[in-house]
Motif scaffolding. Structure first.
Motif: not given
Lengths: 252, 450
Positions: B314-318, B348-354
């Motif tokens: 089970n793998e979760t990378y944020k 894998n979930r990513n949030i970009l701030l710029t």
């Protein structure tokens, strides 16, 4: 002084005119119901009042407590005591109800020059208000609306309203998706919060809710305007006859 | 790049001339083989598929030196105090520029039971069975892992006997003292865990001084039957820190691995995390959270090899990526032939701030068996406008709303850290950076009303 005064409000979204010269006034202590067929701009009205920024204000004015509401950012409107109970409350994973409400309430208190509530007092208040809408205290630790049923989400909106004690609350179809018991709980919550100082604007499709929350005024909205106003008996008339006669009357 | 390579070649000659190792020993032979490989291959370039987005250009700009291993360690408690976790009573192993610092290493009472020591000393004293030195045959060659094995590096050597339930975590703290020079340090750890053990491991990296540190750290973690291991890789260093880690994990029957890689700061971070199940009924949980800003770079490459039936991974990378930072995620799940009844999930979930922040994410599934359940998914985006508006409509301003949402995004991973004090410490770091108050007193009260 009226609590809310809307004059000749014209609003577009994506270039399409939704509100077409809307006039409306609410005084302290009043409960207004706004009814009308789908797509007549009821939710647009609620969102514009709450300060959602995707709408384009073409003309008109909205005065709230003597101030120009349209110039206030959404968060300031909330701090000034305007509350929108959302038609579709969003789920926010990871933010607990308790933490969310604590942040929210303390922002509102700061605006009113009140000291922040300490953890114990806050919790006490939270338990008390949760009981008002029959919410189990275990929900306080859950993420905002995450995995909530439709009814729970709506109850959570009324719970938040009870926490923040707004001057003017706009309930956008809070009754849709509720079963009869939940409807009673929600209405009961609203009735307990009613006083001579605050006011409610209830947007609904059904007369049913108005059996529990007795409105002072009922308005029918059609094609971006209020086309008919009356007392609570207008709601019964609508329930009986539907909206067609309103549409015919306003055919142009 | 060639500069450091040349220095390494020179230093290898010094090693050959001065080493106490028997030239016919397997350890020595292994080192020589790897050194030859390194001399031929050198550092990774972007033409290497696994390093496509990972540029080693900093090697051209910074002149790294190799610390003199004959020099005694000099760090004192005062130097490292501020880097240690306040409330965690751990077994602390301190390494200083690639060498164990025995004065600062603090092993508690169970010393009689487990063996904790310096890997270099263990090899020199022939305390190791030769095949324990190199167990990487399951995993693909990595140029930096080869470089790591091309020298007799120091590091932690830990043997945990069967049935050990260790309450205090093992904390391996790697310090780079760069007050005088830019240093390239290498560390090799071997951790062998017996059967039915319960072990927690924390690894952290710290640079003391204004000059740059470049660390290449390899860790072999071998988990015995039915053991339970928590493995936390914490990277919260400074803008002059360049870190590469290679972690190779093997798991035996019924063992459980919970790992979390938390990267909060560092100029350049590359983590290679590889695990293989050697027997049935194994479980691996990979978690990761990265929050990078400025011009920082973080790259997580994970490989999960399912080689036996009836296992779970089970793998979760944020990640949150701010400013001009760059993040890379490459997660590969390999299900080998004849290993049915596998459940392998990856996210894998990513949030970009710029608009200038970058993410390169690549999930990979390679499945050579029928009757398995595997899934993967990667998302990259900005914060949900609807969420922000909901919070604003309750009197919370935009900045605070964003901070609350980002904090919540991180929480999912941070909550998986099972050492409470460590979890709270990391939560505090993140909240502080986001400028949200995390009211722990309040949380405790809430817990009590559950």
């Amino acid at each position: 002084m009226s609590l809310l005064k809307i004059e000749n409000l014209k609003v577009n979204i994506h270039g399409k005119e939704i509100l077409k010269g809307f006039n409306f006034e609410v005084n302290p202590g009043e409960v207004h119901a706004i009814m009308g067929p789908n797509g007549t701009g009821k939710s647009t009205l609620a969102n514009v009042l709450a300060g959602k920024d995707e709408y384009e204000i073409i003309d008109g004015s909205v005065t709230y407590l003597g101030k120009n509401l349209l110039e206030m950012p959404a968060e300031v409107r909330a701090r000034e005591g305007l509350f929108l109970a959302f038609q579709y409350p969003v789920e926010i994973p990871g933010v607990s109800n308790a933490n969310f409400m604590k942040t929210s309430l303390n922002e509102v208190r700061k605006h009113r020059n009140l000291p922040p509530l300490d953890a114990m007092d806050f919790l006490q208040l939270m338990k008390e208000r949760a009981a008002l809408v029959d919410i189990d205290k275990s929900f306080l630790n859950r993420s905002v609306n995450e995995g909530f049923s439709g009814g729970e989400k709506k109850r959570n909106e009324v719970f938040q309203m009870a926490m923040l004690e707004p001057r003017l609350a706009v309930l956008d179809e809070t009754d849709s998706g509720l079963d009869i018991d939940a409807l009673k709980v929600v209405s009961n919550g609203v009735n307990r919060l009613r006083n001579t100082n605050n006011a409610f604007v209830i947007i609904t499709h059904y007369q049913r809710l108005l059996n529990y929350i007795i409105p002072d005024f009922v308005h029918v909205m059609y094609n971006g305007k209020i086309v008919k106003s009356g007392g609570k008996e207008l709601a019964y008339e609508l329930e009986e006859k539907g909206y067609d006669w309103i549409k015919k009357e306003n055919w142009n | 790049m060639n500069n450091l390579k040349n220095k390494l070649i020179d230093s290898f000659q010094d090693f050959q001339n001065s080493t106490k190792l028997d030239k016919n020993s397997a350890s020595y032979q292994n080192i020589c083989t790897n050194f030859e490989k390194f001399s031929k291959l050198g550092f990774p370039i972007i033409k290497d598929e696994e390093y496509k987005y990972t540029k080693f250009t900093f090697l051209n700009n910074i002149d790294f030196n190799i610390p003199d291993k004959t020099k005694d360690t000099s760090l004192t408690y005062k130097d490292i105090e501020s880097f240690l976790f306040d409330n965690i009573n751990s077994n602390l192993l301190v390494f200083e520029n690639g060498k164990i610092n025995w004065r600062l290493t603090k092993i508690q009472s169970f010393r009689k039971v487990i063996i904790v020591g310096s890997l270099k000393e263990a090899i020199e004293n022939n305390e190791l069975v030769p095949n324990e030195i190199s167990q990487n045959s399951h995993f693909p060659d990595d140029k930096l892992n080869i470089l790591n094995q091309a020298f007799l590096n120091d590091g932690a050597f830990i043997q945990i006997p069967d049935g050990t339930d260790l309450y205090e975590p093992l904390h391996l703290a790697f310090f780079s003292d760069t007050r005088n020079d830019n240093y390239f340090n290498q560390i090799k750890n071997i951790i062998n865990i017996g059967e039915c053990c319960n072990i927690k491991i924390i690894i952290s990296y710290h640079t003391i001084g204004d000059k740059n540190s470049f660390s290449n750290i390899s860790t072999d973690l071998n988990i015995g039957n039915f053991s339970n291991v928590e493995f936390y890789n914490l990277q919260n260093d400074s803008n002059n820190s360049y870190i590469i880690t290679n972690t190779n994990i093997s798991q035996k029957r019924g063992s459980v691995l919970n790992s979390a890689a938390i990267s909060l700061h560092g100029a350049f971070i590359r983590n290679n995390l590889n695990a293989i199940h050697l027997d049935e009924m194994c479980e691996s949980n990979y978690n990761g959270f990265y929050y990078v800003d400025q011009n920082n770079f973080v790259d997580n490459h994970t490989l999960m090899i399912h080689a036996k039936p009836n296992c779970i991974s089970n793998e979760t990378y944020k990640g949150i990526i701010d400013d001009n930072a760059v993040a890379v995620f490459n997660g590969k799940i390999l299900v080998k032939p004849n290993s049915p009844k596998i459940n392998a999930y990856q996210k894998n979930r990513n949030i970009l701030l710029t608009d200038t922040a970058t993410v390169n994410t690549k999930p990979q599934l390679e499945i050579f068996t029928d009757d398995v359940k595997c899934s993967h998914g990667a998302t990259t985006g900005y914060l949900e406008k609807e969420h922000i508006f909901y919070l604003k409509a309750r009197g919370i301003d935009e900045d605070r709303a964003r901070a609350l949402l980002l904090n919540a995004f991180a929480t999912e991973i941070i909550e998986k850290i099972k050492i409470d004090e460590l979890r709270d410490e990391i939560k505090k770091d993140i909240s502080k950076r986001l400028n949200v108050e995390d009211d722990f007193y309040f949380c405790e009260i809430l817990e009590s009303v559950k």
